[in-house]
Each structure stands twice: as C-alpha cells, then as structure tokens.
Design a protein around this motif. Structure first.
Motif, PDB file in Angstrom:
ATOM      1  N   VAL A 275       0.853  -1.190   0.000  1.00  0.00           N
ATOM      2  CA  VAL A 275       0.000   0.000   0.000  1.00  0.00           C
ATOM      3  C   VAL A 275       0.887   1.237   0.000  1.00  0.00           C
ATOM      4  O   VAL A 275       1.841   1.331   0.774  1.00  0.00           O
ATOM      5  CB  VAL A 275      -0.940   0.017   1.220  1.00  0.00           C
ATOM      6  CG1 VAL A 275      -1.674   1.350   1.309  1.00  0.00           C
ATOM      7  CG2 VAL A 275      -1.952  -1.113   1.132  1.00  0.00           C
ATOM      8  N   TYR A 276       0.561   2.173  -0.889  1.00  0.00           N
ATOM      9  CA  TYR A 276       1.296   3.435  -0.983  1.00  0.00           C
ATOM     10  C   TYR A 276       0.361   4.583  -0.602  1.00  0.00           C
ATOM     11  O   TYR A 276      -0.711   4.745  -1.201  1.00  0.00           O
ATOM     12  CB  TYR A 276       1.818   3.658  -2.401  1.00  0.00           C
ATOM     13  CG  TYR A 276       2.885   2.670  -2.828  1.00  0.00           C
ATOM     14  CD1 TYR A 276       4.233   2.962  -2.665  1.00  0.00           C
ATOM     15  CD2 TYR A 276       2.534   1.449  -3.402  1.00  0.00           C
ATOM     16  CE1 TYR A 276       5.214   2.058  -3.056  1.00  0.00           C
ATOM     17  CE2 TYR A 276       3.504   0.538  -3.788  1.00  0.00           C
ATOM     18  CZ  TYR A 276       4.842   0.855  -3.614  1.00  0.00           C
ATOM     19  OH  TYR A 276       5.809  -0.049  -4.001  1.00  0.00           O
ATOM     20  N   PHE A 277       0.774   5.367   0.383  1.00  0.00           N
ATOM     21  CA  PHE A 277       0.061   6.590   0.754  1.00  0.00           C
ATOM     22  C   PHE A 277       0.846   7.772   0.177  1.00  0.00           C
ATOM     23  O   PHE A 277       1.969   8.041   0.610  1.00  0.00           O
ATOM     24  CB  PHE A 277      -0.030   6.738   2.275  1.00  0.00           C
ATOM     25  CG  PHE A 277      -0.886   5.704   2.949  1.00  0.00           C
ATOM     26  CD1 PHE A 277      -2.236   5.933   3.165  1.00  0.00           C
ATOM     27  CD2 PHE A 277      -0.338   4.500   3.373  1.00  0.00           C
ATOM     28  CE1 PHE A 277      -3.026   4.985   3.794  1.00  0.00           C
ATOM     29  CE2 PHE A 277      -1.118   3.546   4.005  1.00  0.00           C
ATOM     30  CZ  PHE A 277      -2.469   3.785   4.214  1.00  0.00           C
ATOM     31  N   ILE A 278       0.271   8.452  -0.798  1.00  0.00           N
ATOM     32  CA  ILE A 278       0.913   9.636  -1.371  1.00  0.00           C
ATOM     33  C   ILE A 278       0.178  10.861  -0.832  1.00  0.00           C
ATOM     34  O   ILE A 278      -0.998  11.072  -1.128  1.00  0.00           O
ATOM     35  CB  ILE A 278       0.887   9.615  -2.906  1.00  0.00           C
ATOM     36  CG1 ILE A 278       1.553   8.333  -3.428  1.00  0.00           C
ATOM     37  CG2 ILE A 278       1.594  10.841  -3.465  1.00  0.00           C
ATOM     38  CD1 ILE A 278       1.623   8.248  -4.938  1.00  0.00           C
ATOM     39  N   VAL A 279       0.885  11.655  -0.038  1.00  0.00           N
ATOM     40  CA  VAL A 279       0.281  12.777   0.679  1.00  0.00           C
ATOM     41  C   VAL A 279       0.670  14.090   0.002  1.00  0.00           C
ATOM     42  O   VAL A 279       1.841  14.308  -0.327  1.00  0.00           O
ATOM     43  CB  VAL A 279       0.729  12.783   2.149  1.00  0.00           C
ATOM     44  CG1 VAL A 279       0.102  13.957   2.897  1.00  0.00           C
ATOM     45  CG2 VAL A 279       0.359  11.462   2.820  1.00  0.00           C
ATOM     46  N   TYR A 280      -0.321  14.967  -0.176  1.00  0.00           N
ATOM     47  CA  TYR A 280      -0.100  16.262  -0.818  1.00  0.00           C
ATOM     48  C   TYR A 280      -0.450  17.385   0.159  1.00  0.00           C
ATOM     49  O   TYR A 280      -1.518  17.364   0.783  1.00  0.00           O
ATOM     50  CB  TYR A 280      -0.966  16.400  -2.074  1.00  0.00           C
ATOM     51  CG  TYR A 280      -0.716  15.331  -3.106  1.00  0.00           C
ATOM     52  CD1 TYR A 280       0.230  15.504  -4.111  1.00  0.00           C
ATOM     53  CD2 TYR A 280      -1.422  14.125  -3.072  1.00  0.00           C
ATOM     54  CE1 TYR A 280       0.460  14.519  -5.054  1.00  0.00           C
ATOM     55  CE2 TYR A 280      -1.194  13.133  -4.005  1.00  0.00           C
ATOM     56  CZ  TYR A 280      -0.248  13.332  -4.999  1.00  0.00           C
ATOM     57  OH  TYR A 280      -0.011  12.352  -5.926  1.00  0.00           O
ATOM     58  N   GLY A 281       0.456  18.360   0.289  1.00  0.00           N
ATOM     59  CA  GLY A 281       0.165  19.540   1.083  1.00  0.00           C
ATOM     60  C   GLY A 281      -0.697  20.510   0.297  1.00  0.00           C
ATOM     61  O   GLY A 281      -0.828  20.401  -0.927  1.00  0.00           O
TER      62      GLY A 281
END
Length: 361
Positions: A275-281
């Motif tokens: 699982v990949y969590f790609i977080v954007y500000g």
C-alpha cells in the motif's frame, strides 16, 4: 451684569457648533468583511472567488492588524441538507479562527465572538469587525430548523480475502445513524455472488470466477429523508498490478481511522501486495499540511500494529487542498507516481506564529 451682544453671539456659535458636532456623530456600526459558503466540493472551499477557507482567513487576519480595539464576530450558518461530519468540520473551522487571532501578536482586537447564526441553504460563514461601542451584528438565517435535514454520510468499505475462501466483505459505516435497522438496504454487485448479508449493513461476496479483477458493490438505502443521497458504491480490487484504492482530503477523525483499517485489510490476505500513501500539502499551508497528515498516518498504523514493511508513505508535493491518494500494488508492480497540481513556487511557506503573551489583569 450686562452681557455684550458680541459675547452672546460668540457663546451661541460655540454651543451651536458643539451641539451640531455631537448630533452629527453617529453610533459606530459593525462592518461585514466577508461572507462565503461551501459551494465547492470541499467544505472549506468557495467556487465564487476561487479562494480556500484558509486564504480567506489569512486575508481577514491582515485586515485585523489595522483594527485595534475592535471586536471580531464570526457567524456561521448550517446548511439545509447536511451530514454530521461536514457540519462539525465547518463549525470547528469557525472556532479555530479565534485561536489564530490569539496567537498573532500583530493583532490587538478587543475580543473574538463565535456565533451560531442558524440555518441557510448552504454552510455559510460571515466575518464581521465591530468598532468600539458598535452594536452586535444580527444573524440573518433564511431557514427554520424544521426545514433542515441531517443525512447520513454512508460510506462503504471493503475487505478482500484472497486465501482459500476467496471472498470480499463489503460493509457500510455511518457516523450519523448508529443503527440502520429502520431502513431497507438492497445490495447488488458487478461480479461474484452475494452469499450472506443481503438486506443488512454488510454482505459477503463469493468470487466464483478466477479472472475477475475487481468487484463493485452498489447499495441503495430506502427510508432516508427525501433530500438525502440514497445510493453509494465501492469498488474492491481483486487482481491486477496497480490500483488507486481511494482519494480523500479533509475527513473526520473517526472516518479517517476507519479508512486506514479498510485500506490495510486489502493487503492482509495478500503478502505480496503493498500500500502506498501519497500525501499532498495544500497551496495555503504547504509542507505543514503534508507533515501533519504523514505523521497521523504513520502513528495510527503503528498503534494498530500493522506490518509497516508493506507500507510506503510518500510526500507527493502540493495540490489546492491537502489530500491523500492510496494505491495498492499487486505482484511487485512498479510504485505509483505522484500527481501534484500546484508547483512549489506558488505554495505559501508556513511560518510558525509566535504566541501572544497574555495580558495582565
């Protein structure tokens, strides 16, 4: 004692000027600085001026630096059709403004008042600035409480079991209604066979075809108030290389934890999946948003005891609002590429505000 005519005229003119000045001085009134609703998809975003909630607050704070001694009023109105998550998020956003003002040492206002204005067609916030001795601004609701509806935020989650059972569990979780027994639930699926739970708040789907890559569940809920959304869907990836599991931005605390549990259940029965969590500000808060979201994801998963070797958390850059893409990769697929929508050049650099010292009484 005789008074000369010239002295009388002089005294009269002084009195006339003073009285005219006194009557000319009208009582100061509160001034509305801003008003906006949640016309956009995000409850903190307005489509009218394309300004986020945080950009509007920043503009308001700059104006307050010039308004010494004034009293600030923040009036919020709740929407006709709402769910508890969005309502709490909007109210918390209004209350959070007082903290921003308190920690800004350049603002010297008399006080901040948060007011519940009642109900309107959409969630709405007003910013008011009241000079000293001005009357309190009056809320202007357009609806009575009897004309409003609380709708459940019906979210479907999925757990995939690729072991000997080869089943998928779909279940619905509502923050607003503790029990769904008063409503009629009808499930349909795009593939497989419902072997358990039809008419209940969960179903178990048997995968009879080994070639099926994904299954979508459709849930229709009868008996909800007329304006509420009655249909919800959820797709579960069964096989394939790389799949976007979900995208979410601002969510309530309880829903956030449930989302994480749902994501992780997708890999528990498949040791080769990741699982990949790609977080954007966000544009307005930048790295601050991303850092807080990454820290929250990491701490929540560790607390629940998940195997961190199957997880990857990535800072994906910036989007208009803070958001997270959740990808699941099967069979050693290549990692997903981040897809930011805002260049770093146009993102505000966050500076931690200094706490304003409390005034001595």
């Amino acid at each position: 004692m005789k008074v000369k005519f010239s002295q009388f005229i002089f005294a009269f003119l002084i009195c006339y000027s003073f009285c005219s000045f006194a009557f000319a001085q009208e009582k100061p009134i509160a001034l509305k600085f801003d008003e906006f609703d949640d016309s956009g998809k995000n409850p903190f975003y307005s489509d009218y001026e394309k300004l986020s909630f945080f950009q509007r607050v920043e503009r308001f704070l700059k104006q307050l630096e010039k308004e010494r001694g004034a009293t600030v009023y923040v009036i919020y109105y709740q929407a006709r059709i709402n769910n508890q998550d969005v309502r709490e998020m909007f109210v918390n956003g209004a209350n959070g403004i007082s903290n921003l003002i308190e920690y800004n040492d350049r603002i010297k206002v008399e006080g901040v008042v948060i007011m519940n204005g009642g109900y309107r067609e959409k969630n709405t916030i007003e910013f008011w600035i009241a000079p000293k001795n001005a009357d309190v601004p009056r809320p202007t609701p357009t609806l009575d409480k009897s004309e409003t509806f609380i709708c459940p935020n019906i979210n479907i989650y999925a757990n995939v079991h690729l072991d000997d059972e080869k089943t998928i569990d779909f279940y619905v979780r509502s923050e607003n209604f503790k029990e769904l027994d008063n409503y009629t639930l009808r499930w349909n699926v795009s593939g497989g066979e419902i072997i358990k739970g039809q008419g209940m708040n969960y179903i178990v789907v048997k995968l009879n075809d080994s070639t099926v890559k994904r299954v979508t569940a459709f849930l229709e809920v009868d008996g909800l108030p007329y304006p509420c959304q009655k249909v919800s869907t959820k797709t579960a990836q069964v096989r394939g290389e790389l799949y976007l599991l979900d995208t979410f931005d601002l969510v309530a605390s309880g829903e956030f934890k449930t989302l994480l549990d749902s994501f992780m259940s997708s890999i528990l029965s498949n040791p080769t999946a990741k699982v990949y969590f790609i977080v954007y500000g966000s544009r307005a808060q930048g790295d601050r948003d991303a850092a807080k979201r990454i820290s929250l994801i990491r701490s929540s998963l560790k607390f629940r005891g998940y195997d961190m070797s199957q997880l990857t958390i990535v800072n994906g850059g910036y989007r208009e609002n803070v958001s997270t893409d959740v990808w699941i990769a099967f069979d050693n697929a290549e990692p997903p590429e981040p897809t930011p929508t805002v260049d770093k050049k146009f993102v505000k650099k966050f500076v931690q505000p200094k706490k304003q010292p409390r005034r001595k009484q």
